[in-house]
Design an enzyme around this catalytic site. Structure first.
Site, PDB file in Angstrom:
ATOM      1  N   ASP A   1       0.827  -1.211   0.000  1.00 52.28           N
ATOM      2  CA  ASP A   1       0.000   0.000   0.000  1.00 52.28           C
ATOM      3  C   ASP A   1       0.862   1.262   0.000  1.00 52.28           C
ATOM      4  OD1 ASP A   1       0.601  -1.021   2.591  1.00 52.28           O
ATOM      5  OD2 ASP A   1      -0.902   0.245   3.513  1.00 52.28           O
TER       6      ASP A   1
ATOM      7  N   THR B   1      -8.911   3.729   7.331  1.00 47.20           N
ATOM      8  CA  THR B   1      -8.287   2.948   6.257  1.00 47.20           C
ATOM      9  C   THR B   1      -8.937   1.585   6.041  1.00 47.20           C
ATOM     10  OG1 THR B   1      -6.550   1.956   7.642  1.00 47.20           O
ATOM     11  CG2 THR B   1      -6.108   4.129   6.703  1.00 47.20           C
TER      12      THR B   1
ATOM     13  N   MET C   1      -6.514   0.204   1.461  1.00 44.76           N
ATOM     14  CA  MET C   1      -5.438   0.993   0.855  1.00 44.76           C
ATOM     15  C   MET C   1      -4.875   1.951   1.906  1.00 44.76           C
ATOM     16  SD  MET C   1      -5.488  -0.022  -2.343  1.00 44.76           S
ATOM     17  CE  MET C   1      -4.888   1.263  -3.420  1.00 44.76           C
ATOM     18  N   HIS C   2      -4.412   1.386   3.014  1.00 42.04           N
ATOM     19  CA  HIS C   2      -4.074   2.182   4.196  1.00 42.04           C
ATOM     20  C   HIS C   2      -3.292   3.459   3.857  1.00 42.04           C
ATOM     21  CE1 HIS C   2      -5.359  -1.169   6.732  1.00 42.04           C
ATOM     22  NE2 HIS C   2      -4.580  -1.967   6.024  1.00 42.04           N
ATOM     23  N   ASP C   3      -2.114   3.287   3.270  1.00 36.10           N
ATOM     24  CA  ASP C   3      -1.201   4.417   3.123  1.00 36.10           C
ATOM     25  C   ASP C   3      -1.653   5.418   2.068  1.00 36.10           C
ATOM     26  OD1 ASP C   3       0.375   3.257   5.062  1.00 36.10           O
ATOM     27  OD2 ASP C   3       1.595   2.164   3.615  1.00 36.10           O
TER      28      ASP C   3
END
Length: 322
Positions: free
Chosen positions: A25, A203, A243-245
């Protein structure tokens, strides 16, 4: 600690330092940042997190070469947390940290300076205070603040992927980035800097659906790369992948997609709740002070719609560099 004010408007071209541990990510977040016209990337720094720092730094270099952006210096940072034993997340991100796509052999290397030296140089030379985005463990940033507190006025804000108010992904309370180096996170949240925490509360809602991942594979060379690494991503939530980041980059571009609250965040550094990020909701200890802007919700549909429109833009930006 001090009460904080949130009064930032995205400038025409935002100067950024990205501190990352790609990681799948992270790789997708960096892909957008490398190709977006509103960002002026001054430095990329690698840190031990999802995989070793040697691998995360190599992955930064791979993505630079993929997008033709080797003009941006890359520096290698901390090999391990401040006090704890390093444990990676290769069970999620694969042995290399970025599987699923066959990147060519590297043709350039990190700069000779380590991440801390490089950040100090970039901040010292900046005309205005800069934004730092951190999407891995916060070890590099904590070392920067410990070793060079004089640079704090040159840091406009920290945008952090990490933490959670509602539960963890590596324990019942802890999110991975904070859990990996809770002592570094504690230094960050006590720093008095302007902090935006974008954690699991958001997230785990910002998903790329499995169908979208398949559709992206047909969207040119960038789509094939992103779909490849996302397919190899051993993290899932419902019918999609978090898609954390990417949310840190989205926040810079579209803060209106997020619901943000002001909180006093404390980091637990030992015991069974280590890595937890605790808000003093009841104001028992903080005397009305706040130290963080915390994203607590997101327009998930707007997120996915936005992401799909970015792929053609990334293809165009990549082509323009060739």
């Amino acid at each position: 600690m001090h009460n904080i004010e949130r009064n930032y408007i995205m400038t025409e071209k935002e100067a950024l330092i990205l501190d990352m541990d790609p990681g799948i990510d992270d790789a997708v977040a960096l892909s957008i940042a490398l190709t977006h016209s509103e960002f002026d990337l001054k430095l990329l720094t690698g840190v031990a997190g999802n995989v070793s720092v040697e691998k995360t730094t190599a992955n930064l270099l791979k993505l630079e070469e993929f997008f033709g952006r080797t003009d941006i210096p890359v520096a290698m940072g901390a090999k391990a947390p401040l006090k704890r034993e390093f444990k990676d997340a290769s069970y999620i991100h694969g042995e290399s940290g970025m599987p699923g796509y066959d990147f060519p052999a590297l043709t350039h290397q990190p700069i000779d300076k380590d991440a801390i030296e490089a950040m100090v140089e970039v901040l010292d030379n900046a005309d205005q205070a800069m934004t730092i985005v951190a999407t891995g463990a916060y070890t590099n940033i904590a070392l920067l603040l410990q070793q060079h507190p004089e640079v704090k006025p040159k840091i406009k804000r920290l945008i952090l992927m990490g933490g959670s108010l509602s539960g963890g992904n590596v324990s019942s309370v802890a999110e991975f980035n904070v859990f990996t180096d809770p002592d570094a996170a504690n230094i960050i949240f006590q720093s008095g800097l302007d902090i935006t925490m974008i954690g699991l509360d958001v997230t785990l809602k910002a998903l790329l659906s499995n169908q979208s991942i398949k559709d992206i594979a047909k969207m040119g060379e960038v789509g094939a790369m992103i779909s490849g690494v996302m397919t190899a991503y051993n993290d899932a939530e419902g019918d999609g992948k978090p898609m954390h980041d990417v949310n840190t980059i989205l926040y810079l571009l579209h803060p209106e997609f997020f619901t943000v609250e002001e909180h006093m965040i404390y980091v637990i550094t030992e015991g069974p709740a280590v890595g937890g990020t605790i808000s003093d909701f009841q104001d028992r200890w903080s005397n009305g002070q706040k130290n963080s802007h915390v994203a607590v919700d997101i327009d998930a549909k707007a997120f996915e719609d936005w992401f799909l429109t970015e792929i053609p833009k990334m293809n165009a930006a990549k082509a323009a560099q060739q």
